[in-house]
Scaffold this active site. Sequence first.
Site, short mmCIF file in Angstrom:
data_model
loop_
_atom_site.label_atom_id
_atom_site.label_comp_id
_atom_site.label_asym_id
_atom_site.label_seq_id
_atom_site.Cartn_x
_atom_site.Cartn_y
_atom_site.Cartn_z
N THR A 186 -14.18 63.64 35.73
CA THR A 186 -13.42 62.82 36.66
C THR A 186 -14.03 62.88 38.05
O THR A 186 -14.11 61.88 38.77
CB THR A 186 -11.95 63.26 36.70
OG1 THR A 186 -11.44 63.33 35.37
CG2 THR A 186 -11.12 62.29 37.51
N ASP A 187 -14.47 64.06 38.47
CA ASP A 187 -15.16 64.19 39.75
C ASP A 187 -16.43 63.35 39.78
O ASP A 187 -16.72 62.66 40.76
CB ASP A 187 -15.52 65.66 40.01
CG ASP A 187 -14.37 66.45 40.61
OD1 ASP A 187 -13.46 65.83 41.18
OD2 ASP A 187 -14.40 67.69 40.52
N ILE A 188 -17.21 63.43 38.71
CA ILE A 188 -18.47 62.68 38.65
C ILE A 188 -18.20 61.18 38.73
O ILE A 188 -18.84 60.45 39.49
CB ILE A 188 -19.23 63.01 37.35
CG1 ILE A 188 -19.63 64.49 37.30
CG2 ILE A 188 -20.45 62.10 37.19
CD1 ILE A 188 -20.64 64.89 38.33
N GLY A 191 -17.25 60.16 42.15
CA GLY A 191 -18.42 60.07 43.01
C GLY A 191 -19.18 58.77 42.81
O GLY A 191 -19.66 58.15 43.78
#
Length: 417
Positions: A186-188, A191
């Site tokens: 989810t972070d990737i 980003g």
Amino acid sequence: MSARAASSGGALAHLRVLDLSRVLAGPWASQLLADLGAEVIKVERPGVGDDTRSWGPPWMADGEGQPTREAAYFLCTNRNKLSLTVDITRPEGQAIVRQLARDADVLIENFKLGGLAAYGLDYPSLRVLNPQLVYCSITGFGQTGPYAARAGYDFLIQGMGGLMSVTGTPDGEPGAGPQKVGVALTDILTGLYAGNAILAALAHRDRDGLRSGEGQHIDLALLDVQIACLANQTMNYLVSGMAPKRMGNAHPNIVPYQDFPTADGDMILAIGNDGQFARFCTVAGHPEWAMDERFTSNAARVRNRQQLIPLLRQCTVLRSTAEWIAALEEAAVPCGPINDLADVFADPQVQARAMRFDLPHASGGRAPQVANPINLSATPVDYRKAPPALGEDTDAVLRALAYSEARIAALRQAGVV
């Protein structure tokens, strides 16, 4: 030499990015922009820096082969950046960030809701100084809504956003239960969305060909991104009204499209149409399966997967993974091995695409890196600088702001930088 003069000739070499983010989602976005040529100044806490600097082991080795205090995690998302250490809780530190923001094109931050307002570094404050600024805020839940003030972490969002409800072994089977993805996906994804949103905002600002338009505020929430990226699974629910369940490695809409055991391990079979299925059946020695009314179409195979999958498993265990891959590739049936990372970087295709390289690091060692997958013919990605040591570029950035050596020394003595 100014920090801007050190930037590359890449597609975004005309841009300056002020990166006040840490950990993964924000730094992933800023590294993407840096790889494409933008000058990125990473603002970090003096003496501590980005949290991920200490998220080890493993640690990068220095020139003598000894471990440094640079965690592998930090190395994955901070190349091509300048590291400036500034205490933004101090008025002198806030003044430095404001001075940089006056000439910045983009600012990226992932503080909690309202976290930068106390320091006069929020969007309304900086917009007064630089109306052209594109200001990207990344939070767990966004700038609005009942959860806006909550902290958000990838694992938490994978659960709340539905990803874990469709990931893991089905109920009733050994090892059943929800499972997170093996990386902070989810972070990737956030980003990557941030990079796209920033470029869209810049295109809007510069649509007349000049840097004269208005900037804007970008509000990105991990929860929103997670829900958006469930793709066909969210649409399966919205169309049918039935919440998808965990299916292990099986696919909800395509059969056969999952892992299968072989004589010496496992393989992936990714059959996407009826022609591929018929060719698989021929290679497997069971052409009759392709003519069985239960299996002739994908829709039929989805309805009758409980009958088909055991038949396939009984067949696939009779040959090795390599034997299956060789035979199925010759028949144009999509298949492949399940590689660990040692296998991945030993793969001839991965090596031919130069997906691994090293950059010289300030410690005297070499920082291993994974290549950016974007290949531009006219403005290729440029790897100019290893992930920086903490505060490595503080003096150079301050000199570019016309700070004297005496003033820099005084700020350092006072713990501001």
